[in-house]
Every structure is written in structure tokens, then in C-alpha cells.
Design an enzyme around this catalytic site. Structure first.
Site, PDB file in Angstrom:
ATOM      1  N   GLU A  21       0.859  -1.207  -0.008  1.00 41.03           N
ATOM      2  CA  GLU A  21      -0.024   0.088   0.086  1.00 41.03           C
ATOM      3  C   GLU A  21       0.931   1.325   0.058  1.00 41.03           C
ATOM      4  OE1 GLU A  21      -1.997  -0.457   3.693  1.00 41.03           O
ATOM      5  OE2 GLU A  21      -3.070  -2.090   2.941  1.00 41.03           O
ATOM      6  N   PRO A  22       1.953   1.564  -1.128  1.00 43.49           N
ATOM      7  CA  PRO A  22       2.506   2.478  -1.080  1.00 43.49           C
ATOM      8  C   PRO A  22       1.694   3.999  -1.280  1.00 43.49           C
ATOM      9  CG  PRO A  22       2.903   1.367  -3.402  1.00 43.49           C
ATOM     10  CD  PRO A  22       1.700   0.894  -2.352  1.00 43.49           C
ATOM     11  N   ARG A  45       3.482   7.571  -0.394  1.00 45.19           N
ATOM     12  CA  ARG A  45       4.413   8.647  -0.069  1.00 45.19           C
ATOM     13  C   ARG A  45       5.288   8.510  -1.386  1.00 45.19           C
ATOM     14  NH1 ARG A  45       5.512  11.815   4.139  1.00 45.19           N
ATOM     15  NH2 ARG A  45       4.716  10.500   5.625  1.00 45.19           N
ATOM     16  N   ARG A  57       2.615  19.771   6.595  1.00 48.15           N
ATOM     17  CA  ARG A  57       3.733  18.959   7.087  1.00 48.15           C
ATOM     18  C   ARG A  57       4.769  19.757   7.919  1.00 48.15           C
ATOM     19  NH1 ARG A  57       6.860  16.353   4.619  1.00 48.15           N
ATOM     20  NH2 ARG A  57       6.722  14.400   5.684  1.00 48.15           N
ATOM     21  N   TYR A  94       4.763  18.119  11.706  1.00 45.25           N
ATOM     22  CA  TYR A  94       5.963  17.100  11.917  1.00 45.25           C
ATOM     23  C   TYR A  94       7.183  17.713  11.956  1.00 45.25           C
ATOM     24  CZ  TYR A  94       2.391  14.066   9.582  1.00 45.25           C
ATOM     25  OH  TYR A  94       0.922  13.435   8.945  1.00 45.25           O
ATOM     26  N   CYS A 146      -2.401  32.969  10.637  1.00 48.36           N
ATOM     27  CA  CYS A 146      -2.220  33.577  12.117  1.00 48.36           C
ATOM     28  C   CYS A 146      -2.013  32.487  13.246  1.00 48.36           C
ATOM     29  CB  CYS A 146      -3.515  34.357  12.416  1.00 48.36           C
ATOM     30  SG  CYS A 146      -3.777  35.707  11.666  1.00 48.36           S
ATOM     31  N   GLU A 147      -0.728  31.839  12.927  1.00 48.79           N
ATOM     32  CA  GLU A 147      -0.391  30.738  13.955  1.00 48.79           C
ATOM     33  C   GLU A 147       1.397  30.975  14.020  1.00 48.79           C
ATOM     34  OE1 GLU A 147      -1.927  28.424  15.866  1.00 48.79           O
ATOM     35  OE2 GLU A 147      -3.986  28.294  15.078  1.00 48.79           O
ATOM     36  N   TYR A 167       0.702  13.801   1.076  1.00 49.29           N
ATOM     37  CA  TYR A 167       0.156  14.604   2.191  1.00 49.29           C
ATOM     38  C   TYR A 167       0.338  16.146   2.075  1.00 49.29           C
ATOM     39  CZ  TYR A 167       0.489   9.786   3.308  1.00 49.29           C
ATOM     40  OH  TYR A 167       0.393   8.418   3.297  1.00 49.29           O
TER      41      TYR A 167
HETATM   42  C1  LIG Z   1      -1.191   6.014   5.285  1.00 50.63           C
HETATM   43  C2  LIG Z   1      -0.938   4.565   5.034  1.00 50.63           C
HETATM   44  C3  LIG Z   1      -0.463   4.002   4.000  1.00 50.63           C
HETATM   45  C4  LIG Z   1       0.616   4.776   3.097  1.00 50.63           C
HETATM   46  O1  LIG Z   1       1.636   5.238   3.567  1.00 50.63           O
HETATM   47  P1  LIG Z   1       3.011   5.627   3.065  1.00 50.63           P
HETATM   48  O2  LIG Z   1       3.959   6.172   3.908  1.00 50.63           O
HETATM   49  O3  LIG Z   1       2.410   6.982   2.052  1.00 50.63           O
HETATM   50  O4  LIG Z   1       3.351   4.784   1.985  1.00 50.63           O
HETATM   51  C5  LIG Z   1      -0.581   2.682   3.468  1.00 50.63           C
HETATM   52  N1  LIG Z   1      -1.447   2.015   4.526  1.00 50.63           N
HETATM   53  C6  LIG Z   1      -2.107   2.413   5.355  1.00 50.63           C
HETATM   54  C7  LIG Z   1      -3.107   1.424   6.034  1.00 50.63           C
HETATM   55  C8  LIG Z   1      -1.950   3.692   5.724  1.00 50.63           C
HETATM   56  O5  LIG Z   1      -2.795   4.156   6.552  1.00 50.63           O
END
Ligand SMILES: *Cc1c(COP(=O)(O)O)cnc(C)c1O
Length: 419
Positions: free
Chosen positions: A273-274, A276, A312, A316, A342-343, A371
Site C-alpha cells: 500500500e505505497p 508517499r 507537514r 511534523y 495567524c499561527e 500529504y
Molecule cells: C497512510 C497509509 C499507507 C501509506 O503510507 P505511505 O507512507 O504513504 O506509503 C498505507 N497503508 C495504510 C493503512 C495507511 O494508513
């Protein structure tokens, strides 16, 4: 091959000068490179080799319909974490049979939406959620395909807000409860166990956490097989880091090889599940300098993009490279580059050596494709920025800049207060 580069001093995305986009569309604007998105998707897909696998792009990284439609065309599946994201995927023509649904707080309506659409799998994160999925499926006279998201208790050594597999994390269920839960799934007529799932967190910069998690899952898979469960896939989530500056995360190939090695020989389809790693370096945020000013202790450039546009840095403390869109200046200066919100947390960069840009000049905030827009808000009643997709010499506005009416859409003034 980098698709953001300089030609005669000017910053380009593919064959389009970024200045041309800023002039045509205004600022702040997110710009995505189609060639980069394609290259990144293919790099991940090829790295997984000829064995059965499915890349489920994580929609929350960057969910613009054009981006989803492009990835769908390349054969991508999708990882969604809300009904809204599932609707986006369907709207972009995504194949529900390639969708996994993650997230700790699925509502009955979201579960029903997934069941009606016919998704590949619900990544279930707890016992009560499992009961809810079973009940909704029974009501709809369907059998819900499920995978349990286990928490392998692995320290991904990333920012605490994006570490999701520590013992104290809200995500998944502890490994040791997994066997009992799969037994419960097997007893329930409206559930079918199709996989096993985990996700460690995000912006992970070494292989060790992935290897540790995959080998823990391997052991559990052996136990589940011995218990008689016939799973079809194992999902190792996303989380591979990207270089924002000097970071040197593993390549998709190294990552995929490490996952396969740690999982060992297996007939199961490997799902990842990539997010980023596909979107981050495919996008930049264009912003224009409004003012330079000098405080008592610091020098500032005030730009027209704020934390509502790119959260971000504020959330972070992340560092994004700032590239001047025009010719780099000979003189460099140390500045805080801040937005109009305004922060005091509203900054794009702090105490950073940057080009000596003045009012009207343009910066590209690099590695902002993931993101970025997806976390944008209209805080301070700032319309959310436009999004542009570049393809060679052409560019398309794939999301209009919000207009003032969008800011109060759906709001109502009671009769007696009407102006
Ligand atoms: C956010 C998320 C991802 C993707 O993460 P990346 O760091 O963007 O690759 C994959 N799976 C789940 C369950 C997530 O919450």
C-alpha cells in the site's frame, strides 16, 4: 531521470516552465508530474517481480481524481481509509476488486458502501469492528472478505505521529490475539478470511522494521495455515520513505526484495500500500513571496502559501527543499519562510539558507506531492489551492482553486439573523 529540473536557469516540470503555470493559474498551486507518477508506480510494480502481487496506492497521500485515474490506467489498486476515499476511487473508475479498506473507525455506512461496491478486502483493526462488519454483511446478505490488521510491535524509527505499529499504537490488534480472531472469523457465515495485513507507519528509512514485521507475519501465517485457514494474500502496507533532503531510504527494489526474503517462499499474493513513495517527489507547491521583513531576532520571507496549504512542516517539523522558480540568486540568505496564517506554527522553513528572493518572486516547495493537498484545509478562510497535472508540454488544471463561495458552502444563517 528527474522531471523537475533547470533549463537556462528556470525551474521546469517536464517541458513546462513552472513560471508559466504560476502565471496562468496563480499561486499557491500544487503541480504534479505525470511522468514521475508513472515512473514511481512502475518502479514499485516491477520491483515486486513476476510473482502474484497487487500495488494498492494509498489514496490519502494524494487523492486527486486525475492522479487516481492515471494510476488506475497503470493497473494500480487502491488502499482507502474512508468512505470518501472509496467514493473517489469509484469516481475515478478504479476497480473495486482491487480496493482494500483500512482504518480504525469504519462506520456501518462505510462498511455497507464497501460491501455493495464489492471491494477486495476490509482490513479489520479490532474485534468490535469485526462484529460490525459481520452484522452489516449479514443484513445485506453478503459475505465480507476480511484481513486482520495485526500490530507486529515494531519500531519503525519514524516521527511518532506516523509510527503505527508500536505496542501503544491505536492501529491493528496484537499478534498474539490473531489466531483466536481468525477462528472466530471461520465460525461466522457472513465473513471470509482472505488475507493478513499490517502497516508499520510512514517515511521509514531503513529495511530493518519491514524485515522484522514480515518475519513475524511469516510465523503467524504458518500458524494460521496449520489451523486450517486458506488465505489468499498477505498485505504488508506502505511506509517506504522518500528523500526530502539528505535521507537515503531503500529503493523500491531493495524494499520489495527484503519483504519477499523475510516472508519466504509463499503462494500468497503480496499486497502493498505505497503512498508517499509514489506521490511525494512527483509534486511541488508553487508559492509567491509577498514580503520580506525583519523581526527583532529573525529575518522573514512571507509567502502566499501557509500551513493550511501544506501542513507537514507545522505538524511534523518536516523539512522541504525550497527551489527558486527563476534563476537562483548568487547571494544566499538565512530566513524563516512563513505563511500568512495567524499561527506561529505557520512556517514552510525555519532558519534556512535560501535564495535571496523578494516580493513577486516564486518558490517551489519540493517533494510536496504526498500529504500536501490531501491535508490542506481552509483555516483562516483561505480557499484551498489549485492542482495542476503536467504531461510533457501540456498542463491541465485538475482541481480549480476554491473560490470564496466554496468557503461557506453549506452554511446557513437562521431566519431572524439574516442580514
Ligand atoms: C497512510 C497509509 C499507507 C501509506 O503510507 P505511505 O507512507 O504513504 O506509503 C498505507 N497503508 C495504510 C493503512 C495507511 O494508513
Amino acid at each position: 531521470m528527474r522531471h523537475f529540473f533547470r533549463r537556462r536557469g528556470e525551474l521546469y516540470c517536464e517541458e513546462v516552465p513552472l513560471r508559466a503555470i504560476a502565471e496562468a493559474v496563480g499561486t499557491p498551486t500544487y503541480v504534479y508530474s505525470r511522468a514521475t507518477l508513472e515512473r514511481h508506480f512502475r518502479a514499485v510494480d516491477r520491483a515486486l517481480g513476476p510473482a502474484p502481487h497487487l500495488v494498492c496506492y494509498s489514496v490519502k497521500a494524494c487523492g486527486n481524481l486525475a492522479v487516481l485515474a492515471l494510476l488506475r490506467r497503470l493497473g494500480s489498486g487502491f488502499d482507502v481509509v474512508s468512505g470518501g476515499e472509496l467514493r473517489r476511487v469509484l469516481q475515478a473508475g478504479g476497480d473495486p476488486a482491487r480496493v482494500v479498506f483500512s482504518g480504525v473507525g469504519k462506520t456501518d455506512d462505510e462498511i455497507a458502501l464497501g460491501l455493495r461496491a464489492g471491494i477486495l478486502c476490509f482490513n479489520v483493526e479490532g474485534e468490535q469492528e469485526l462484529s460490525a462488519v459481520a452484522a452489516v454483511a449479514a443484513r445485506l446478505r453478503k459475505v465480507a472478505p476480511v484481513a486482520l490488521r495485526v500490530n507486529p510491535d515494531v519500531d519503525a524509527k519514524t516521527h511518532p505521529y506516523v509510527a503505527t505499529a508500536l505496542a501503544q499504537s491505536k492501529f491493528g490488534v496484537p499478534l498474539r490475539r490473531a489466531r483466536a480472531i481468525y477462528r472466530a472469523i471461520a465460525r461466522c457465515p457472513s465473513l471470509r478470511a482472505v488475507g493478513l495485513d499490517c502497516h508499520l507507519g510512514s517515511q521509514i528509512e531503513s529495511l530493518a522494521p519491514f524485515e522484522a514485521a514480515a518475519s513475524r507475519l511469516r510465523r503467524l501465517l504458518e500458524e494460521l495455515a496449520a489451523d486450517g485457514h486458506r488465505l489468499e494474500h498477505v498485505d504488508l502496507g506502505g511506509g517506504l520513505g522518500v528523500p526530502y533532503g539528505r535521507e537515503q531510504p531503500p529503493s523500491p527494489r531493495q524494499w520489495a526484495d527484503a519483504l519477499r526474503r523475510a516472508l519466504g517462499p509463499s503462494r500468497l499474493r503480496l499486497v502493498v500500500e505505497p503512498g508517499r513513495v509514489i506521490a511525494a517527489n512527483a509534486g511541488a507547491l508553487l508559492t509567491r513571496v509577498l514580503y520580506r521583513k525583519r523581526g527583532a531576532a529573525r529575518a522573514f520571507a512571507v509567502v502566499d502559501a501557509g500551513m493550511n496549504d501544506l501542513l507537514r512542516p507545522a505538524l511534523y517539523g518536516s523539512v522541504h527543499a525550497l527551489e527558486p522558480v527563476g534563476r537562483p540568486t548568487r547571494r544566499k540568505v538565512v530566513l524563516d519562510v512563513v505563511g500568512p496564517v495567524c499561527e506561529s506554527g505557520d512556517f514552510l522553513a525555519r532558519r534556512t539558507r535560501v535564495d535571496d528572493l523578494g516580493p513577486g518572486d516564486l518558490w517551489a516547495v519540493m517533494t510536496a506531492g504526498a500529504y500536501g493537498f490531501s491535508m490542506a484545509s481552509s483555516y483562516n478562510s483561505r480557499p484551498r489551492p489549485a492542482e495542476v497535472l503536467v504531461d510533457g508540454r501540456r498542463f491541465d488544471v485538475v482541481r480549480d482553486r476554491e473560490n470564496p463561495r466554496d468557503l461557506w458552502r453549506g452554511e446557513h444563517i437562521p431566519e431572524d439573523l439574516k442580514p
